[in-house]
Design an enzyme around this catalytic site. Structure first.
Site, PDB file in Angstrom:
ATOM      1  N   GLU A 141       0.825  -1.211   0.000  1.00  0.00           N
ATOM      2  CA  GLU A 141       0.000   0.000   0.000  1.00  0.00           C
ATOM      3  C   GLU A 141       0.858   1.259   0.000  1.00  0.00           C
ATOM      4  O   GLU A 141       2.090   1.203   0.141  1.00  0.00           O
ATOM      5  CB  GLU A 141      -0.961  -0.041   1.204  1.00  0.00           C
ATOM      6  CG  GLU A 141      -1.935  -1.206   1.070  1.00  0.00           C
ATOM      7  CD  GLU A 141      -3.059  -1.200   2.087  1.00  0.00           C
ATOM      8  OE1 GLU A 141      -2.966  -0.467   3.103  1.00  0.00           O
ATOM      9  OE2 GLU A 141      -4.042  -1.941   1.865  1.00  0.00           O
ATOM     10  N   CYS A 174      -1.547  -4.559  -5.735  1.00  0.00           N
ATOM     11  CA  CYS A 174      -2.135  -5.802  -5.216  1.00  0.00           C
ATOM     12  C   CYS A 174      -1.112  -6.939  -5.239  1.00  0.00           C
ATOM     13  O   CYS A 174      -0.160  -6.938  -6.034  1.00  0.00           O
ATOM     14  CB  CYS A 174      -3.324  -6.214  -6.063  1.00  0.00           C
ATOM     15  SG  CYS A 174      -4.788  -5.212  -5.846  1.00  0.00           S
ATOM     16  N   GLU A 232      -1.331 -10.031  -6.312  1.00  0.00           N
ATOM     17  CA  GLU A 232      -1.229 -10.796  -7.558  1.00  0.00           C
ATOM     18  C   GLU A 232      -0.363 -10.061  -8.574  1.00  0.00           C
ATOM     19  O   GLU A 232       0.479 -10.666  -9.268  1.00  0.00           O
ATOM     20  CB  GLU A 232      -2.615 -11.024  -8.173  1.00  0.00           C
ATOM     21  CG  GLU A 232      -3.612 -11.721  -7.265  1.00  0.00           C
ATOM     22  CD  GLU A 232      -4.454 -10.738  -6.453  1.00  0.00           C
ATOM     23  OE1 GLU A 232      -3.898  -9.801  -5.858  1.00  0.00           O
ATOM     24  OE2 GLU A 232      -5.682 -10.931  -6.412  1.00  0.00           O
ATOM     25  N   CYS A 292      -9.059  -8.728  -7.749  1.00  0.00           N
ATOM     26  CA  CYS A 292      -9.776  -7.520  -8.151  1.00  0.00           C
ATOM     27  C   CYS A 292      -9.777  -7.416  -9.680  1.00  0.00           C
ATOM     28  O   CYS A 292      -9.066  -8.148 -10.384  1.00  0.00           O
ATOM     29  CB  CYS A 292      -9.145  -6.278  -7.519  1.00  0.00           C
ATOM     30  SG  CYS A 292      -7.635  -5.717  -8.341  1.00  0.00           S
TER      31      CYS A 292
HETATM   32  N1  THU Z   1      -5.875  -6.436  -2.678  1.00  0.00           N
HETATM   33  C1  THU Z   1      -5.009  -7.330  -3.270  1.00  0.00           C
HETATM   34  O1  THU Z   1      -3.814  -7.357  -2.954  1.00  0.00           O
HETATM   35  N2  THU Z   1      -5.491  -8.148  -4.231  1.00  0.00           N
HETATM   36  C2  THU Z   1      -6.785  -8.182  -4.647  1.00  0.00           C
HETATM   37  O2  THU Z   1      -7.111  -8.888  -5.587  1.00  0.00           O
HETATM   38  C3  THU Z   1      -7.809  -7.417  -3.913  1.00  0.00           C
HETATM   39  C4  THU Z   1      -7.268  -6.340  -3.031  1.00  0.00           C
HETATM   40  C5  THU Z   1      -5.364  -5.531  -1.659  1.00  0.00           C
HETATM   41  C6  THU Z   1      -5.327  -4.095  -2.063  1.00  0.00           C
HETATM   42  C7  THU Z   1      -5.370  -3.389  -0.719  1.00  0.00           C
HETATM   43  O3  THU Z   1      -4.048  -3.306  -0.218  1.00  0.00           O
HETATM   44  C8  THU Z   1      -6.156  -4.325   0.169  1.00  0.00           C
HETATM   45  O4  THU Z   1      -6.196  -5.583  -0.502  1.00  0.00           O
HETATM   46  C9  THU Z   1      -7.579  -3.860   0.441  1.00  0.00           C
HETATM   47  O5  THU Z   1      -8.243  -3.589  -0.735  1.00  0.00           O
END
Ligand code: THU
Length: 146
Positions: free
Chosen positions: A46, A55, A57, A99
């Site tokens: 983040e 993210c 992935e 996502c």
């Molecule tokens: N997040 C991921 O790392 N992968 C996803 O597919 C969904 C969301 C993370 C982004 C953020 O740091 C946290 O999850 C909350 O959305």
């Protein structure tokens, strides 16, 4: 394939410990299985400018690509949930799925390797298996540019 889905899911769960998620406290790990049995992991990263968050992935795929291993990817696991007391993740009764942006990133890999990549999504006591084509039907990809 030398590794089963459960082991890949376990690698994703372990990777979630490396999440840097001080804003959401939502820890996500991803693990990529390569065709030689190697595993590449990633965790969400983040940023104080929230929208810049990467993210798990996408981090894992970019990591594999940077090491010249992107075209070896044959399966993907993702595990996420609220930060656990031990710094890992708390899996829910329902699995999280990648996502929308990550689905698009996974599509690039799937089209490049010509495999409808399986995506193992961790949940309490197991995982769900989805194919990328289920997660992103009618997606835009490399072939769309031709
Ligand atoms: N997040 C991921 O790392 N992968 C996803 O597919 C969904 C969301 C993370 C982004 C953020 O740091 C946290 O999850 C909350 O959305």
């Amino acid at each position: 394939m030398t590794m089963n889905a459960e082991k890949l899911v376990a690698a994703a769960v372990a990777a979630a410990k490396n999440a840097y998620a001080p804003y959401s406290n939502f820890h996500v790990g991803a693990a990529l299985l390569l065709d030689n049995g190697d595993v590449v992991t990633g965790a969400n990263f983040e940023n104080a400018s929230y929208g810049m968050t990467l993210c798990a992935e996408t981090v894992a795929i970019a990591k594999a690509n940077s090491d010249g291993q992107m075209r070896r990817i044959v399966a993907i696991a993702v595990a996420g949930g609220p930060k656990a007391d031990d710094g890992g993740t708390t899996l829910g009764a329902e699995a999280i799925t990648p996502c929308g942006r990550c689905r698009q990133v996974i599509k690039e890999v799937a089209d490049e390797v010509a495999i409808d990549l399986p995506v193992y999504c961790a949940k309490q006591g197991g995982h769900d298996t989805h194919l990328l084509s289920e997660l992103l039907p009618y997606g835009f990809g490399p072939a769309s540019l031709k």
